[in-house]
Design a protein around this motif. Structure first.
Motif, PDB file in Angstrom:
ATOM      1  N   ASN A 122      -3.686  59.660  52.156  1.00 14.95           N
ATOM      2  CA  ASN A 122      -3.291  61.005  52.523  1.00 14.95           C
ATOM      3  C   ASN A 122      -3.840  61.265  53.924  1.00 14.95           C
ATOM      4  O   ASN A 122      -5.047  61.342  54.129  1.00 14.95           O
ATOM      5  N   ASP A 123      -2.941  61.377  54.900  1.00 12.77           N
ATOM      6  CA  ASP A 123      -3.364  61.505  56.305  1.00 12.77           C
ATOM      7  C   ASP A 123      -4.150  62.781  56.573  1.00 12.77           C
ATOM      8  O   ASP A 123      -5.021  62.800  57.434  1.00 12.77           O
ATOM      9  N   THR A 124      -3.850  63.848  55.850  1.00 13.19           N
ATOM     10  CA  THR A 124      -4.550  65.119  56.106  1.00 13.19           C
ATOM     11  C   THR A 124      -5.976  65.110  55.568  1.00 13.19           C
ATOM     12  O   THR A 124      -6.886  65.621  56.214  1.00 13.19           O
ATOM     13  N   THR A 125      -6.186  64.541  54.391  1.00 10.05           N
ATOM     14  CA  THR A 125      -7.536  64.525  53.814  1.00 10.05           C
ATOM     15  C   THR A 125      -8.289  63.242  54.111  1.00 10.05           C
ATOM     16  O   THR A 125      -9.513  63.206  54.034  1.00 10.05           O
ATOM     17  N   GLY A 126      -7.573  62.165  54.395  1.00  8.69           N
ATOM     18  CA  GLY A 126      -8.225  60.874  54.628  1.00  8.69           C
ATOM     19  C   GLY A 126      -8.632  60.186  53.345  1.00  8.69           C
ATOM     20  O   GLY A 126      -9.384  59.212  53.357  1.00  8.69           O
ATOM     21  N   LEU A 127      -8.147  60.689  52.200  1.00  6.18           N
ATOM     22  CA  LEU A 127      -8.488  60.116  50.886  1.00  6.18           C
ATOM     23  C   LEU A 127      -7.303  59.336  50.324  1.00  6.18           C
ATOM     24  O   LEU A 127      -6.153  59.578  50.687  1.00  6.18           O
ATOM     25  N   CYS A 128      -7.594  58.420  49.415  1.00  5.24           N
ATOM     26  CA  CYS A 128      -6.547  57.652  48.739  1.00  5.24           C
ATOM     27  C   CYS A 128      -6.120  58.417  47.492  1.00  5.24           C
ATOM     28  O   CYS A 128      -6.914  58.605  46.568  1.00  5.24           O
ATOM     29  N   ASP A 129      -4.882  58.877  47.497  1.00  8.56           N
ATOM     30  CA  ASP A 129      -4.354  59.601  46.329  1.00  8.56           C
ATOM     31  C   ASP A 129      -3.809  58.611  45.322  1.00  8.56           C
ATOM     32  O   ASP A 129      -3.224  57.622  45.700  1.00  8.56           O
ATOM     33  N   PRO A 130      -3.949  58.769  44.049  1.00  6.86           N
ATOM     34  CA  PRO A 130      -4.520  59.910  43.336  1.00  6.86           C
ATOM     35  C   PRO A 130      -5.997  59.740  43.010  1.00  6.86           C
ATOM     36  O   PRO A 130      -6.515  60.445  42.161  1.00  6.86           O
ATOM     37  N   TYR A 131      -6.692  58.796  43.655  1.00  9.40           N
ATOM     38  CA  TYR A 131      -8.049  58.459  43.238  1.00  9.40           C
ATOM     39  C   TYR A 131      -9.150  59.204  43.983  1.00  9.40           C
ATOM     40  O   TYR A 131     -10.279  59.193  43.565  1.00  9.40           O
ATOM     41  N   PHE A 132      -8.861  59.846  45.106  1.00  6.16           N
ATOM     42  CA  PHE A 132      -9.820  60.667  45.840  1.00  6.16           C
ATOM     43  C   PHE A 132     -11.026  59.899  46.383  1.00  6.16           C
ATOM     44  O   PHE A 132     -12.147  60.344  46.283  1.00  6.16           O
ATOM     45  N   TYR A 133     -10.815  58.702  46.944  1.00  6.13           N
ATOM     46  CA  TYR A 133     -11.900  58.001  47.640  1.00  6.13           C
ATOM     47  C   TYR A 133     -11.437  57.675  49.052  1.00  6.13           C
ATOM     48  O   TYR A 133     -10.244  57.646  49.336  1.00  6.13           O
ATOM     49  N   GLN A 134     -12.406  57.457  49.939  1.00  4.68           N
ATOM     50  CA  GLN A 134     -12.082  57.114  51.325  1.00  4.68           C
ATOM     51  C   GLN A 134     -12.002  55.605  51.467  1.00  4.68           C
ATOM     52  O   GLN A 134     -12.664  54.865  50.734  1.00  4.68           O
ATOM     53  N   ILE A 135     -11.194  55.171  52.424  1.00  2.68           N
ATOM     54  CA  ILE A 135     -11.087  53.739  52.703  1.00  2.68           C
ATOM     55  C   ILE A 135     -12.397  53.283  53.337  1.00  2.68           C
ATOM     56  O   ILE A 135     -12.990  53.986  54.165  1.00  2.68           O
ATOM     57  N   THR A 136     -12.839  52.089  52.960  1.00 10.95           N
ATOM     58  CA  THR A 136     -14.060  51.534  53.530  1.00 10.95           C
ATOM     59  C   THR A 136     -13.844  51.280  55.018  1.00 10.95           C
ATOM     60  O   THR A 136     -12.823  50.696  55.396  1.00 10.95           O
ATOM     61  N   PRO A 137     -14.736  51.730  55.869  1.00  8.72           N
ATOM     62  CA  PRO A 137     -14.531  51.530  57.308  1.00  8.72           C
ATOM     63  C   PRO A 137     -14.498  50.045  57.663  1.00  8.72           C
ATOM     64  O   PRO A 137     -15.130  49.233  57.024  1.00  8.72           O
ATOM     65  N   GLY A 138     -13.745  49.717  58.646  1.00  9.15           N
ATOM     66  CA  GLY A 138     -13.641  48.325  59.096  1.00  9.15           C
ATOM     67  C   GLY A 138     -12.201  47.978  59.367  1.00  9.15           C
ATOM     68  O   GLY A 138     -11.389  48.826  59.742  1.00  9.15           O
ATOM     69  N   THR A 139     -11.871  46.731  59.111  1.00 11.39           N
ATOM     70  CA  THR A 139     -10.514  46.264  59.402  1.00 11.39           C
ATOM     71  C   THR A 139      -9.512  46.694  58.338  1.00 11.39           C
ATOM     72  O   THR A 139      -8.318  46.721  58.599  1.00 11.39           O
ATOM     73  N   ASN A 140      -9.978  47.025  57.161  1.00 12.96           N
ATOM     74  CA  ASN A 140      -9.082  47.409  56.054  1.00 12.96           C
ATOM     75  C   ASN A 140      -8.534  48.820  56.284  1.00 12.96           C
ATOM     76  O   ASN A 140      -9.276  49.752  56.494  1.00 12.96           O
ATOM     77  N   THR A 141      -7.218  48.961  56.216  1.00 16.85           N
ATOM     78  CA  THR A 141      -6.614  50.291  56.395  1.00 16.85           C
ATOM     79  C   THR A 141      -5.677  50.624  55.239  1.00 16.85           C
ATOM     80  O   THR A 141      -4.831  51.485  55.359  1.00 16.85           O
ATOM     81  N   THR A 142      -5.800  49.921  54.115  1.00 12.82           N
ATOM     82  CA  THR A 142      -4.934  50.196  52.959  1.00 12.82           C
ATOM     83  C   THR A 142      -5.767  50.637  51.778  1.00 12.82           C
ATOM     84  O   THR A 142      -6.938  50.259  51.652  1.00 12.82           O
ATOM     85  N   CYS A 143      -5.149  51.416  50.936  1.00 16.24           N
ATOM     86  CA  CYS A 143      -5.821  51.881  49.716  1.00 16.24           C
ATOM     87  C   CYS A 143      -5.661  50.841  48.614  1.00 16.24           C
ATOM     88  O   CYS A 143      -4.660  50.130  48.549  1.00 16.24           O
ATOM     89  N   GLY A 144      -6.636  50.792  47.749  1.00 17.10           N
ATOM     90  CA  GLY A 144      -6.561  49.937  46.565  1.00 17.10           C
ATOM     91  C   GLY A 144      -6.220  50.775  45.351  1.00 17.10           C
ATOM     92  O   GLY A 144      -5.550  51.797  45.450  1.00 17.10           O
ATOM     93  N   THR A 145      -6.717  50.343  44.208  1.00 12.50           N
ATOM     94  CA  THR A 145      -6.493  51.118  42.989  1.00 12.50           C
ATOM     95  C   THR A 145      -7.747  51.917  42.681  1.00 12.50           C
ATOM     96  O   THR A 145      -8.526  52.221  43.574  1.00 12.50           O
ATOM     97  N   ALA A 146      -7.967  52.225  41.425  1.00 12.65           N
ATOM     98  CA  ALA A 146      -9.052  53.121  41.013  1.00 12.65           C
ATOM     99  C   ALA A 146     -10.419  52.579  41.397  1.00 12.65           C
ATOM    100  O   ALA A 146     -10.660  51.372  41.347  1.00 12.65           O
ATOM    101  N   ASP A 147     -11.313  53.486  41.773  1.00 12.14           N
ATOM    102  CA  ASP A 147     -12.674  53.096  42.125  1.00 12.14           C
ATOM    103  C   ASP A 147     -13.687  53.529  41.074  1.00 12.14           C
ATOM    104  O   ASP A 147     -14.854  53.219  41.172  1.00 12.14           O
TER     105      ASP A 147
END
Length: 196
Positions: free
Chosen positions: A50-75
């Protein structure tokens, strides 16, 4: 190599280096490096950023900083009572942890369903039904019970009359038997007196 060399920062890689998102159908608890398969009844799709919140929907976590720019599944994981994030939503069924289907007409699907449950009567369940509509069953049951109670109330006098007639017939039969046995006793006494 000594024990102190093995535990130095140089030999233990940092968890934040080269992180990858959690795979489809798995969940990755915070603080662990392993992936755990989602159980049946869960729906673990890849999250979307979600570009506005910076969180991965529907799981509500932030992407780990670094080279990774994609969301995974549940955390994280929670039981079916406390969360809707991971389990298959009501009105849908999930035959696998990565597929979600709408519940068909004539079927209902509760939260965490792996298949559709057939309704007793087709018209009691609409598309994406969460449960069977039992109002019709309740109305029918109340109508039947009311009819039975009304029937018992109206026919109770008839039942009592029949019972009284049956008991009076039984008394008359018993009285006839007593009279017959008394008459037989009298004849026996007469016969005995004649012989003496």
């Amino acid at each position: 190599m000594s024990l102190s060399d093995e535990s130095s920062d140089e030999t233990v890689p940092s968890r934040t280096l080269n992180c990858r998102p959690c795979c489809l159908g798995f969940f990755c608890p915070r603080g662990l490096t392993c992936m755990i398969p989602c159980p049946l009844g869960a729906y673990c799709p890849l999250g979307t950023l979600n570009d506005t919140t910076g969180l991965c929907d529907p799981y509500f976590y932030q992407i780990t900083p670094g080279t990774n720019t994609t969301c995974g599944t549940a955390d994280s994981w929670a039981d079916i009572v406390r969360t809707n994030d991971v389990f298959c939503p009501p009105g849908h069924y999930c035959p696998t942890t990565t597929k979600k289907h709408n519940c068909s007409d004539g079927y209902y699907c509760r939260k965490g369903s792996t298949d559709e449950k057939k309704c007793f009567w087709r018209n009691t369940c609409k598309d994406n039904a969460i449960k069977e509509d039992l109002k019709l069953y309740g109305i029918i049951l109340i109508a039947i019970l009311s009819f039975v109670l009304l029937l018992v109330y109206n026919c109770s006098g008839l039942f009592i009359t029949i019972q009284v007639k049956m008991s009076s017939r039984a008394r008359k039969k018993a009285a006839k038997k007593v009279n017959k046995s008394a008459a037989a006793r009298e004849r026996w006494k007469l016969a005995k007196e004649l012989v003496i």
